[in-house]
Structures are given as C-alpha cells and as structure tokens.
Design a protein around this motif. Structure first.
Motif, PDB file in Angstrom:
ATOM      1  N   LYS A   9       4.057  29.638  56.824  1.00  0.00           N
ATOM      2  CA  LYS A   9       4.653  28.518  56.084  1.00  0.00           C
ATOM      3  C   LYS A   9       3.574  27.698  55.388  1.00  0.00           C
ATOM      4  CE  LYS A   9       8.619  28.061  59.184  1.00  0.00           C
ATOM      5  NZ  LYS A   9       9.237  27.223  60.253  1.00  0.00           N
ATOM      6  N   THR A  10       2.451  27.485  56.082  1.00  0.00           N
ATOM      7  CA  THR A  10       1.361  26.697  55.506  1.00  0.00           C
ATOM      8  C   THR A  10       0.777  27.379  54.286  1.00  0.00           C
ATOM      9  OG1 THR A  10       0.789  25.748  57.667  1.00  0.00           O
ATOM     10  CG2 THR A  10      -0.905  25.676  55.951  1.00  0.00           C
ATOM     11  N   LEU A  11       0.555  28.685  54.367  1.00  0.00           N
ATOM     12  CA  LEU A  11       0.015  29.436  53.230  1.00  0.00           C
ATOM     13  C   LEU A  11       0.959  29.373  52.033  1.00  0.00           C
ATOM     14  CD1 LEU A  11      -1.338  32.586  55.112  1.00  0.00           C
ATOM     15  CD2 LEU A  11      -2.725  30.921  53.846  1.00  0.00           C
ATOM     16  N   ARG A  12       2.223  29.506  52.305  1.00  0.00           N
ATOM     17  CA  ARG A  12       3.220  29.473  51.213  1.00  0.00           C
ATOM     18  C   ARG A  12       3.270  28.085  50.576  1.00  0.00           C
ATOM     19  NH1 ARG A  12       8.299  27.809  51.208  1.00  0.00           N
ATOM     20  NH2 ARG A  12       8.576  27.856  53.481  1.00  0.00           N
ATOM     21  N   GLN A  13       3.272  27.054  51.399  1.00  0.00           N
ATOM     22  CA  GLN A  13       3.379  25.691  50.882  1.00  0.00           C
ATOM     23  C   GLN A  13       2.117  25.258  50.149  1.00  0.00           C
ATOM     24  OE1 GLN A  13       4.393  23.607  54.476  1.00  0.00           O
ATOM     25  NE2 GLN A  13       6.533  24.302  54.462  1.00  0.00           N
ATOM     26  N   GLU A  14       0.951  25.781  50.581  1.00  0.00           N
ATOM     27  CA  GLU A  14      -0.296  25.442  49.894  1.00  0.00           C
ATOM     28  C   GLU A  14      -0.293  25.950  48.453  1.00  0.00           C
ATOM     29  OE1 GLU A  14      -3.356  27.041  52.339  1.00  0.00           O
ATOM     30  OE2 GLU A  14      -3.514  25.250  53.611  1.00  0.00           O
ATOM     31  N   LYS A  15       0.412  27.042  48.224  1.00  0.00           N
ATOM     32  CA  LYS A  15       0.541  27.583  46.870  1.00  0.00           C
ATOM     33  C   LYS A  15       1.700  26.940  46.109  1.00  0.00           C
ATOM     34  CE  LYS A  15      -1.561  32.168  47.301  1.00  0.00           C
ATOM     35  NZ  LYS A  15      -2.466  31.996  46.122  1.00  0.00           N
ATOM     36  N   GLY A  16       2.462  26.116  46.814  1.00  0.00           N
ATOM     37  CA  GLY A  16       3.607  25.489  46.172  1.00  0.00           C
ATOM     38  C   GLY A  16       4.751  26.457  45.934  1.00  0.00           C
ATOM     39  N   TRP A  17       4.817  27.496  46.748  1.00  0.00           N
ATOM     40  CA  TRP A  17       5.842  28.522  46.560  1.00  0.00           C
ATOM     41  C   TRP A  17       7.057  28.234  47.423  1.00  0.00           C
ATOM     42  CZ3 TRP A  17       2.751  33.780  46.867  1.00  0.00           C
ATOM     43  CH2 TRP A  17       1.920  33.881  45.736  1.00  0.00           C
ATOM     44  N   SER A  18       8.206  28.588  46.914  1.00  0.00           N
ATOM     45  CA  SER A  18       9.424  28.603  47.722  1.00  0.00           C
ATOM     46  C   SER A  18       9.526  29.958  48.402  1.00  0.00           C
ATOM     47  CB  SER A  18      10.654  28.375  46.839  1.00  0.00           C
ATOM     48  OG  SER A  18      10.801  29.458  45.921  1.00  0.00           O
ATOM     49  N   GLN A  19      10.465  30.095  49.315  1.00  0.00           N
ATOM     50  CA  GLN A  19      10.671  31.396  49.952  1.00  0.00           C
ATOM     51  C   GLN A  19      11.070  32.450  48.925  1.00  0.00           C
ATOM     52  OE1 GLN A  19      13.561  30.323  52.978  1.00  0.00           O
ATOM     53  NE2 GLN A  19      11.964  30.220  54.549  1.00  0.00           N
ATOM     54  N   GLU A  20      11.800  32.028  47.895  1.00  0.00           N
ATOM     55  CA  GLU A  20      12.224  32.959  46.850  1.00  0.00           C
ATOM     56  C   GLU A  20      11.030  33.497  46.066  1.00  0.00           C
ATOM     57  OE1 GLU A  20      13.580  30.037  47.480  1.00  0.00           O
ATOM     58  OE2 GLU A  20      15.589  30.630  48.172  1.00  0.00           O
ATOM     59  N   VAL A  21      10.066  32.605  45.766  1.00  0.00           N
ATOM     60  CA  VAL A  21       8.868  33.028  45.020  1.00  0.00           C
ATOM     61  C   VAL A  21       8.033  33.994  45.851  1.00  0.00           C
ATOM     62  CG1 VAL A  21       6.695  32.238  44.000  1.00  0.00           C
ATOM     63  CG2 VAL A  21       8.799  30.938  43.621  1.00  0.00           C
ATOM     64  N   LEU A  22       7.879  33.680  47.155  1.00  0.00           N
ATOM     65  CA  LEU A  22       7.121  34.571  48.032  1.00  0.00           C
ATOM     66  C   LEU A  22       7.805  35.923  48.146  1.00  0.00           C
ATOM     67  CD1 LEU A  22       4.850  35.194  49.998  1.00  0.00           C
ATOM     68  CD2 LEU A  22       6.156  34.059  51.806  1.00  0.00           C
ATOM     69  N   ALA A  23       9.111  35.920  48.216  1.00  0.00           N
ATOM     70  CA  ALA A  23       9.855  37.183  48.297  1.00  0.00           C
ATOM     71  C   ALA A  23       9.620  38.024  47.052  1.00  0.00           C
ATOM     72  CB  ALA A  23      11.343  36.891  48.484  1.00  0.00           C
ATOM     73  N   LYS A  24       9.659  37.385  45.891  1.00  0.00           N
ATOM     74  CA  LYS A  24       9.451  38.119  44.634  1.00  0.00           C
ATOM     75  C   LYS A  24       8.025  38.652  44.535  1.00  0.00           C
ATOM     76  CE  LYS A  24      10.146  37.662  39.648  1.00  0.00           C
ATOM     77  NZ  LYS A  24      10.597  36.748  38.543  1.00  0.00           N
ATOM     78  N   ALA A  25       7.049  37.824  44.962  1.00  0.00           N
ATOM     79  CA  ALA A  25       5.642  38.234  44.876  1.00  0.00           C
ATOM     80  C   ALA A  25       5.327  39.389  45.825  1.00  0.00           C
ATOM     81  CB  ALA A  25       4.738  37.043  45.168  1.00  0.00           C
TER      82      ALA A  25
END
Length: 228
Positions: A9-25
């Motif tokens: 969660k910390t890594l995702r939030q540091e990039k400013g990503w939502s769960q949807e963005v992480l899923a796409k990436a």
C-alpha cells in the motif's frame, strides 16, 4: 506466498496510484490487487508482476520478519467461531448437568482474576503489552499466518498470561481457604461445604480462560511459521 500489505500500500500511495492504476500497470485484475492488499496472499506470478512495476525483487515485497501477516477468509473465521461455540457449549452442558448454573457465577472472583491478569501483564510487559494482548485476541479466528518476531512476542505474552491466571487463582484459593478455616466454628456443615465449593470458582475461571483462549493462542502463534 505472503506479501507485506503495508509495504504494498505504501509503495502504491507513494506513486500516487489507485488500485486500478496498479492493476493496469501490472497486468493484473483490480480484484486481484484488492485481494492481495487485503490479505497479503499472492501467487508467484502475481508477486513477480507487482515487483516488476516497482523495480523491486519479489523478496522485497514479502512480509518482513517483525510482521504478522494473516489470510482472513470468511470460511476460516466462521470455522473458528463454531469451534469456540462448541467448546463453550460443552462447558455449559457440564455446568447444567453438574449443578445449578448460579453456583458458577461469582462476579467478585471473575473481577479479581481479570484485574490480576492485566495488572501482572502491565508489570511484566508494560501497558503496550496489555493492549497488544487485547488486540491479539483476533488471531483466535484465523489459521493462515506468517509470524516473525511479533508472533514470537505475542506467544511469550500469552504463555505468560496463562501463568498469571493460574497464579491469580492460586492466590484466590489461599485467601478463600484462610477465610473459610478462620471462620469454621461459625459454619454449619452445609454452609462450610457451600463456601468450599464457591472457593473453587476462581480456579474454574482461570482454567476456562487459560485452556480455552490463551493457551490455544500461544500454541497457534508458536507454530504459525512451521505449518506446511
């Protein structure tokens, strides 16, 4: 494989990503990302996909040695609730068969035992340990855990609390016995027997809490990292 939900969660939030963005990436579904962030359980393929997005090795996403990572599932929670209900029902059945349920209710003994338990916990582990003990009761309702130093700490805490409960019960028995024997001349035979029975209630409470809650928890935490 268990991943660190906090780290992910910390890594995702540091990039400013939502769960949807992480899923796409990562090429994973949003539902998969949500599940992994909820319980930390991920396949090797999912772990590799997420790690590559953050330019990390899969090992870097794993739960660290000081965390307790749990796979919470409704089925597992319900199974453990049913098991606790079965234990409670068996004790209740024995109480009903043995005598009137009123004989097993003694507020003073229960209050003394609880106060002694948590006072001893604070003296030994500090107020932090007391709150950790209360929060850790949730682990009664799961089985799939990865422990580390936090699990070892809680295992020692609950093992100690078993000793505190029996120690408090022993003190209660001694005090009760002194009180009964000190007034034996004023008792009729029936009253003496009744007082002696009530004196054992504190030991009954200690046994129920120790063997029904704290010892199973300590064993579960001790063995969570060696289950196949």
């Amino acid at each position: 494989m268990f991943l660190s939900t906090n780290k992910l969660k910390t890594l995702r939030q540091e990039k400013g990503w939502s769960q949807e963005v992480l899923a796409k990436a990562s090429g994973l579904s949003v539902r998969t990302i949500q599940r992994i962030e909820a319980d930390g359980k991920a396949s090797a393929e999912s772990t590799l996909a997420i790690a590559s997005v953050f330019n990390l090795s899969p090992q870097a996403l794993k739960a660290t040695s000081d965390e307790i990572e749990v796979n919470w599932t409704r089925k597992m929670i319900m199974k453990n609730i049913v098991a606790l209900l079965v234990i409670s029902g068996a004790i209740a059945m024995l109480i009903i068969l043995g005598a009137s349920a009123k004989l097993y209710i003694d507020v003073a003994s229960g209050l003394f035992l609880i106060l002694f338990l948590y006072a001893a916990t604070i003296v030994t582990f500090g107020t932090h340990g007391m709150f950790k003990s209360l929060a850790g009761l949730k682990y009664l309702f799961t089985e799939e855990m990865v422990g580390g130093s936090q699990a070892q700490y809680l295992e020692q805490l609950y093992s100690s609390q078993v000793k505190f409960l029996y120690g408090g019960a022993f003190i209660g028995l001694i005090i009760g016995t002194i009180a009964i024997l000190g007034n034996v001349d004023t008792y009729e035979n029936f009253v003496f027997q009744r007082a002696s029975a009530v004196n054992l209630i504190v030991l009954f409470y200690a046994a129920v809490l120790s063997e029904g809650v704290f010892r199973p928890l300590s064993i579960k935490l001790r063995t969570c990292d060696i289950k196949g």
